[in-house]
Design a protein around this motif. Structure first.
Motif, mmCIF file in Angstrom:
data_model
loop_
_atom_site.group_PDB
_atom_site.id
_atom_site.type_symbol
_atom_site.label_atom_id
_atom_site.label_comp_id
_atom_site.label_asym_id
_atom_site.label_seq_id
_atom_site.Cartn_x
_atom_site.Cartn_y
_atom_site.Cartn_z
ATOM 1 N N HIS A 3 38.688 38.340 36.059
ATOM 2 C CA HIS A 3 40.043 38.859 36.002
ATOM 3 C C HIS A 3 40.341 39.864 37.122
ATOM 4 O O HIS A 3 41.490 40.255 37.299
ATOM 5 N N HIS A 4 39.328 40.298 37.864
ATOM 6 C CA HIS A 4 39.543 41.232 38.966
ATOM 7 C C HIS A 4 39.462 40.541 40.329
ATOM 8 O O HIS A 4 39.764 41.180 41.350
ATOM 9 N N LYS A 41 40.808 45.773 40.925
ATOM 10 C CA LYS A 41 40.518 46.254 39.576
ATOM 11 C C LYS A 41 41.666 47.178 39.176
ATOM 12 O O LYS A 41 41.629 48.383 39.433
ATOM 13 N N GLN A 44 43.724 44.780 34.678
ATOM 14 C CA GLN A 44 44.047 43.440 34.166
ATOM 15 C C GLN A 44 43.280 43.109 32.891
ATOM 16 O O GLN A 44 43.716 42.256 32.115
ATOM 17 N N ASN A 45 42.127 43.764 32.675
ATOM 18 C CA ASN A 45 41.298 43.462 31.505
ATOM 19 C C ASN A 45 41.783 44.180 30.242
ATOM 20 O O ASN A 45 41.247 43.952 29.155
ATOM 21 N N TRP A 66 50.061 43.235 39.228
ATOM 22 C CA TRP A 66 48.941 42.387 38.842
ATOM 23 C C TRP A 66 48.855 42.229 37.327
ATOM 24 O O TRP A 66 48.238 41.297 36.837
#
Length: 212
Positions: free
Chosen positions: A6-7, A174, A177-178, A209
């Motif tokens: 996800h990054h 980073k 997004q997580n 993002w």
């Protein structure tokens, strides 16, 4: 580079944009004395084939360039925006308390092989293009030709050029997004409330993002 899915940022135009906006790359190489690292301003040159090239110069007094002869492999790190993220901005903190601090950042790593260049004409052209690229934003830009020719000639004798043929490039954004949408929104709003330029840049990235 550690790359959670996800990054990961694989879009070449996004990677190149970060290099152009943050051209001071950390040049890392290995020599007889071990690892060497120096911050060097680079100029990215796109090519019809391949991943492009990076052009730069360094002082002859800098021992790193001697370790780059013979097509050495190097790693160059371009650091973009970054900011500390407090767990106090997460909605999850209010729900469960199971949160910890982290750091958001955008970064591009480039691997490639190096050619060392001592040709004075190449060096003059490279210094001119690098300078013009940054001076063009100024109301009254300075040009290499503004300095006396004999002075520039002496300066050029004190540097060597390097050209890196890019063989690999990775981008990592980073930017929360997580996290859940509620947590991402809390991070963006917290950064915006911070008021600093750096926080504002990161807030915009979290929103872009994070799809907010």
């Amino acid at each position: 580079m550690y790359q959670p899915p996800h990054h990961r940022e694989d879009r070449r135009e996004v990677q190149h944009a970060l290099i152009r906006s943050h051209p001071l790359g950390l040049l890392i190489s290995s020599g007889e004395g071990g690892l060497l690292a120096n911050p060097i301003p680079f100029r990215l040159v796109k090519t019809e084939e391949g991943l492009g090239t990076l052009q730069a110069h360094m002082a002859k007094a800098n021992p790193q360039w001697r370790a780059l002869s013979g097509g050495a492999e190097v790693l160059i790190v371009f650091q973009g925006a970054d900011h500390y993220i407090t767990p106090s901005w997460y909605e999850t903190k209010r729900e469960t308390g199971k949160v910890v601090p982290t750091w958001n950042y955008a970064i591009v790593q480039v691997r490639g092989t190096v050619r060392v260049i001592e040709d004075s004409q190449w060096l003059r052209a490279q210094v001119g293009r690098l300078t013009d690229g940054h001076e063009s934003k100024r109301m009254i830009p300075w040009a290499v030709g503004d300095a006396p020719d004999d002075f520039i000639s002496v300066q050029l004798k004190g540097i060597v050029g390097i050209e890196v043929q890019i063989t690999g490039i990775e981008g990592k954004w980073k930017v929360s997004q997580n996290r859940s949408e509620a947590d991402r929104r809390g991070v963006a709003e917290g950064l915006e409330a911070d008021g600093s330029d750096a926080a504002g840049v990161m807030a915009a990235m979290v929103r872009e993002w994070g799809g907010l």
